[in-house]
Design an enzyme around this catalytic site. Structure first.
Site, PDB file in Angstrom:
ATOM      1  N   ASN A   1      41.118  38.852  48.310  1.00  0.00           N
ATOM      2  CA  ASN A   1      42.158  39.838  48.577  1.00  0.00           C
ATOM      3  C   ASN A   1      42.526  39.859  50.060  1.00  0.00           C
ATOM      4  O   ASN A   1      43.534  39.304  50.468  1.00  0.00           O
ATOM      5  CB  ASN A   1      41.712  41.219  48.097  1.00  0.00           C
ATOM      6  N   ASP A   2      41.706  40.488  50.867  1.00  0.00           N
ATOM      7  CA  ASP A   2      42.042  40.634  52.284  1.00  0.00           C
ATOM      8  C   ASP A   2      42.171  39.292  53.002  1.00  0.00           C
ATOM      9  O   ASP A   2      42.964  39.152  53.934  1.00  0.00           O
ATOM     10  CB  ASP A   2      40.975  41.479  52.997  1.00  0.00           C
ATOM     11  N   THR A   3      41.403  38.295  52.578  1.00  0.00           N
ATOM     12  CA  THR A   3      41.392  37.002  53.262  1.00  0.00           C
ATOM     13  C   THR A   3      42.639  36.168  52.987  1.00  0.00           C
ATOM     14  O   THR A   3      42.814  35.102  53.570  1.00  0.00           O
ATOM     15  CB  THR A   3      40.157  36.187  52.853  1.00  0.00           C
ATOM     16  N   VAL A   4      43.523  36.663  52.081  1.00  0.00           N
ATOM     17  CA  VAL A   4      44.763  35.938  51.783  1.00  0.00           C
ATOM     18  C   VAL A   4      45.986  36.820  51.998  1.00  0.00           C
ATOM     19  O   VAL A   4      47.074  36.503  51.532  1.00  0.00           O
ATOM     20  CB  VAL A   4      44.757  35.393  50.329  1.00  0.00           C
TER      21      VAL A   4
ATOM     22  N   SER B   1      39.071  46.301  52.373  1.00  0.00           N
ATOM     23  CA  SER B   1      39.559  47.010  53.553  1.00  0.00           C
ATOM     24  C   SER B   1      40.447  48.185  53.179  1.00  0.00           C
ATOM     25  O   SER B   1      40.791  49.005  54.016  1.00  0.00           O
ATOM     26  CB  SER B   1      40.361  46.049  54.444  1.00  0.00           C
TER      27      SER B   1
END
Length: 472
Positions: A394-397, A435
């Site tokens: 999620n957050d990493t993309v 996050s």
């Protein structure tokens, strides 16, 4: 051979095995053998410690048998628990186990410090200072790692935050330094209640430091406590005049510190920001300004589209581990490769819940190392990919990290999956990442959502591609 020489020689060999094993752990191809080599180093160091029993003075001999029995009992309990838990732990629970092991190392260092200080066995300003610092850091690492474990295991779901939190934590740390300095100033000649207060406050500080940190930062926190544990062990090794502990502790401490800095850099943040900011908490960001809508697609249709692609890049995340879908994913990859599709994996440095989590997960499934790439090595290839598939990340993309200056994750390097011609996101539902930030990728024109458990989605994709072959 002289007993002291035999002990020193054993510790020197053990230290070499630690360093050599750590070096081999730097590559996935040699990591397993590196763990074995370092393990043999630890076996040698433990056996060498029993050689001290051959060189004790007469006054200590009455207590010798009792101490040996206690040491053997501790070894049996420790080995039994570690063997059993290591055998049964699921891959999804590996971060929790790493956090626990970090905590045990810190606790062991704190226990050594407590024995040395309360027993008035340590003399000299340098040794006393290192014993106090090692005890402080070890106790912090113990309680902090236990909180990290509880957060990762879902036993603690919230964060502890209030307006004066940093003031309270700063004051607590100053009190700890003051007590430590007082102990050193008096040469360690203080009553045991002061030592008890010192260690109790150190444990409390570890809790207070970790409780405010959100789940998104847990990989960095685990790495940081690993460094703390190594540092504490190194300090106590100096106090005990044990070169194996000193070398092993410094190696672990320096490696953990470097990894912590690299991971913080991968998030475009400082370690201080990780520890003292509210990142990782639920965000109050207004998500209404994200244009577009989430567009679902059937897993079978997505699988067929990938079958006719030229290049597919896979971005795995923690959801892959939760669904234990890595084996089915590799089965899908092999089907695509047999059809002439070029397939690569893109790994973000903080994907998952601990450093290297995705690498370990894929290695367990048998994915070849030569198709697994770090973010900086593959990010430029997304614009050439026909399909990018995100599985449980999620957050990493999230492209908001590049484009939205008001986003809490702005500036964090992310995988450029949004630059692929077509993006499929495999996700259980429409929830946010760790996050708490809404992901703009999910609303992009070139993105379609494949809702469902990752393992079931992989099975549906595999069946769809096999049906094409059967139809021919």
């Amino acid at each position: 051979m002289n007993t002291a020489l035999l002990i020193d020689s054993s510790y020197f060999i053990a230290a070499f095995l630690f360093i050599y094993g750590l070096k081999r752990m730097s590559s996935p191809l040699t990591a397993r053998s590196g763990i074995v080599v370092a393990g043999w180093g630890m076996v040698l160091a433990v056996l060498a410690s029993f050689l001290y029993t051959l060189d004790v003075n007469e006054a200590a001999k009455p207590h010798l048998n009792t101490n040996i029995v206690l040491a053997l009992l501790a070894l049996v309990l420790g080995l039994g628990w570690a063997w059993r838990s290591g055998k049964k732990v699921a891959m999804t629970e590996m971060p929790q186990m790493v956090a626990l092991y970090n905590g045990m190392g810190g606790g062991a260092a704190a226990a050594i410090a407590a024995i040395e200080l309360i027993g008035y066995k340590t003399h000299g300003t340098v040794s006393l200072s290192l014993a106090v610092l090692g005890g402080l850091i070890g106790a912090m690492a113990l309680s902090g790692s236990l909180i990290a474990w509880a957060k990762l295991d879902g036993r603690i779901n919230g964060t502890l935050r209030f307006s004066a939190l940093q003031l309270v934590n700063g004051s607590l740390l100053l009190v700890l330094f003051a007590i430590g300095a007082y102990i050193v100033w008096l040469g360690g000649a203080v009553e045991w209640p002061l030592f008890a207060l010192f260690f109790a406050l150190a444990l409390l500080y570890g809790v207070m430091m970790t409780m405010p940190i959100g789940g998104a930062d847990m990989p960095v926190v685990i790495s940081l406590y690993n460094a703390f544990t190594g540092l504490a062990v190194g300090f106590e090794g100096y106090v005990l005049n044990n070169p194996a502990l000193m070398i092993a502790g410094m190696v672990v401490g320096s490696a953990g510190s470097l990894l912590t800095l690299l991971m913080a850099k991968a998030m475009n943040r400082s370690v201080a920001n990780v520890l003292f900011s509210n990142f990782g908490a639920a965000s109050d960001e207004d998500d209404a300004d994200i244009a577009g809508s989430q567009k679902p697609i059937d897993a079978a249709d997505a699988g067929i589209n990938m079958r006719y692609a030229s290049k597919v890049i896979i971005a795995p995340g923690y959801g892959l581990a939760v669904a234990q879908a890595q084996h089915k994913l590799f089965e899908l990859v092999k089907l695509l490769q047999d059809a002439g599709v070029e397939v690569k994996f893109a790994i973000h440095p903080v994907a998952g819940r601990m450093p290297g989590h995705m690498n370990v997960l894929l290695a367990e499934a048998g994915v070849p190392y030569d198709i697994i790439f770090d973010m900086e090595d593959i990010n430029g290839e997304f614009k050439e990919a026909d399909v990018a598939i995100v599985i449980g990340a999620n957050d990493t993309v999230n492209p908001a990290a590049r484009t939205n200056k008001s986003s809490p994750i702005y500036g964090m390097p992310v995988l450029n999956v949004d630059m692929a011609k077509q993006v499929y996101v495999v996700k259980r539902g429409q929830g946010k990442g760790y996050s708490g930030v809404e992901n703009a990728l999910f609303y992009a024109d070139n993105t379609q959502m494949v809702y469902g458990d990752a393992q079931k989605v992989m099975v549906a994709m595999i069946q769809a591609i096999k049906s094409l072959a059967g139809g021919h």
